[in-house]
Design an enzyme around this catalytic site. Structure first.
Site, mmCIF file in Angstrom:
data_model
loop_
_atom_site.group_PDB
_atom_site.id
_atom_site.type_symbol
_atom_site.label_atom_id
_atom_site.label_comp_id
_atom_site.label_asym_id
_atom_site.label_seq_id
_atom_site.Cartn_x
_atom_site.Cartn_y
_atom_site.Cartn_z
ATOM 1 N N GLU A 7 -6.424 -7.549 -1.122
ATOM 2 C CA GLU A 7 -6.894 -7.650 0.262
ATOM 3 C C GLU A 7 -8.354 -7.239 0.348
ATOM 4 O O GLU A 7 -8.770 -6.246 -0.259
ATOM 5 C CB GLU A 7 -6.090 -6.743 1.202
ATOM 6 C CG GLU A 7 -4.653 -7.138 1.439
ATOM 7 C CD GLU A 7 -3.961 -6.209 2.438
ATOM 8 O OE1 GLU A 7 -4.677 -5.523 3.201
ATOM 9 O OE2 GLU A 7 -2.718 -6.160 2.440
ATOM 10 N N GLU B 228 0.872 -1.183 0.000
ATOM 11 C CA GLU B 228 0.000 0.000 0.000
ATOM 12 C C GLU B 228 0.904 1.226 0.000
ATOM 13 O O GLU B 228 1.007 1.947 1.001
ATOM 14 C CB GLU B 228 -0.943 -0.027 1.203
ATOM 15 C CG GLU B 228 -1.950 -1.178 1.140
ATOM 16 C CD GLU B 228 -2.820 -1.315 2.390
ATOM 17 O OE1 GLU B 228 -2.505 -0.650 3.423
ATOM 18 O OE2 GLU B 228 -3.812 -2.073 2.344
#
Length: 384
Positions: free
Chosen positions: A316, A186
């Site tokens: 995710e 991320e």
């Protein structure tokens, strides 16, 4: 006599090579299938993350200190060390892919040299995944202390990023196509105003510079890496239009080998723990407001990439346990089925820590038992 010795040498070499082949890691025994990224993604049914394990970091003071053993670092966030039996169990549960988040900087020196024992442990687990003929995604995770995207810090970050990926790529260069490299996780500027909304123009441009380094390093590292399939994330792995549209695919020496990845815990108020903004525990496929949040998470990346032949993976997703199993099961089935119909396989975030009162986990790694069978069944219904 010469012929006798020559024959003896031949026999010795034959036995040596045979024993070496038997002892070789399973990944090195399987041929590399030179498929496209779209073909690979189409073969992924559903995946799961080995969360809060190899990605444990020191962002909370005192969790990890220099000199910790591999097992101490692996279990720093209250999880047991991963076993071969765990990997077999994941496959038996119906997952055909495992994402392995790894933080590398905690096991690297000031010159970014990764500890040999840490690399060996990651290799061991990758081999277990390959033994079971599953896809493995290997990344750099939670290394925001080193990989940075401001103009002032980007050049130093690129040096570290290059060095870390040189080592990873070299170590796994001979594995077959079922090992996918994911450049980051991320990627974002922590604490910035646009941290989770797609970043700034400059930050996205600096992120794109990292991805060009990533592709160049892997392609130049030898073995099968000249044709390995690679995965890159949007800024913050955000599903927002700003993050998706700001991602520039790096130049590659071989076509059709790139995957784009996003993360989306949506609807946010449903999937997030109560103390982090999760204000509701209800969700229904019959409520358009509930389903719209799921649809919106996929729309920008579908329109920008999937429709143009660039495959996408949801790296995710998950929903915190708020004593709402029925609602979470309904949500899970809908979520993965909606994604499947858009050609996007999903990887459930299982962080393994069952002591967390709002755990996302569906599996107890200590006992190799399923602790949320309703959620698991819903995920499998959704993709089947």
């Amino acid at each position: 006599m010469k012929n006798k010795y020559a024959f003896l040498v031949f026999i010795i070499l034959f036995i040596f090579n045979l024993s070496s082949a038997i002892a070789a890691p399973p990944a090195l025994q399987r041929p590399f299938n030179d498929i496209t990224a779209s073909q690979l993604v189409a073969d992924i049914k559903i995946g799961i993350n080995l969360g809060n394990t190899f990605d444990a970091t020191d962002y909370a003071a005192g969790w990890i200190t220099p000199g910790w053993s591999v097992s101490q670092m692996e279990s720093a966030w209250a999880n047991p060390v991963i076993t071969r039996a765990n990997i077999i169990a994941y496959k038996n549960m119906g997952f055909n892919a495992i994402r392995i988040p790894v933080s590398w900087m905690k096991a690297a020196d000031s010159n970014y040299n990764i500890r040999a024992d840490w690399m060996a442990r990651i290799t061991e687990v990758i081999n277990w995944v390959v033994e079971n003929d599953m896809y493995a995604i290997l990344n750099t995770h939670h290394d925001e202390c080193t990989f940075k995207f401001t103009n002032a810090e980007v050049n130093t970050s690129l040096i570290a990023f290059r060095r870390i990926w040189e080592q990873i790529a070299h170590n796994f260069r001979n594995y077959n196509e079922k090992l996918i490299f994911e450049g980051l996780n991320e990627p974002r500027v922590k604490g910035s105003q646009a941290e989770w909304s797609g970043g700034t123009t400059a930050e996205r441009a600096n992120l794109n510079r990292h991805y060009q380094i990533f592709v160049d390093v892997v392609r130049a590292s030898g073995g099968n890496n000249d044709k390995r399939i690679l995965m890159i994330n949007t800024y913050g792995a955000s599903a927002s239009a700003a993050a998706v549209n700001g991602l520039v695919l790096p130049n590659d020496t071989i076509p059709n080998k790139l995957i784009v990845s996003i993360h989306a815990y949506e609807p946010f108020t449903f999937t997030t723990p109560n103390d982090q903004g999760g204000t509701t525990s209800t969700w229904s496929r019959n409520n358009s407001r509930d389903t719209r949040a799921v649809h919106d998470a996929f729309t920008p990346v579908y329109n920008r990439f999937v429709r143009n032949g660039i495959p996408v993976i949801m790296g995710e997703f998950g929903a915190a346990n708020k004593n709402n199993t029925t609602a979470r099961a309904e949500w899970a089935e809908y979520y993965v089925n909606y994604a499947k119909n858009r050609g996007i396989p999903c990887f459930y975030w299982d962080h393994g820590n069952l002591d967390d009162p709002v755990s996302l986990s569906i599996f107890d790694r200590r006992t190799n038992t399923i602790v949320q069978p309703e959620i698991l069944a819903a995920l499998m219904r959704g993709v089947n």
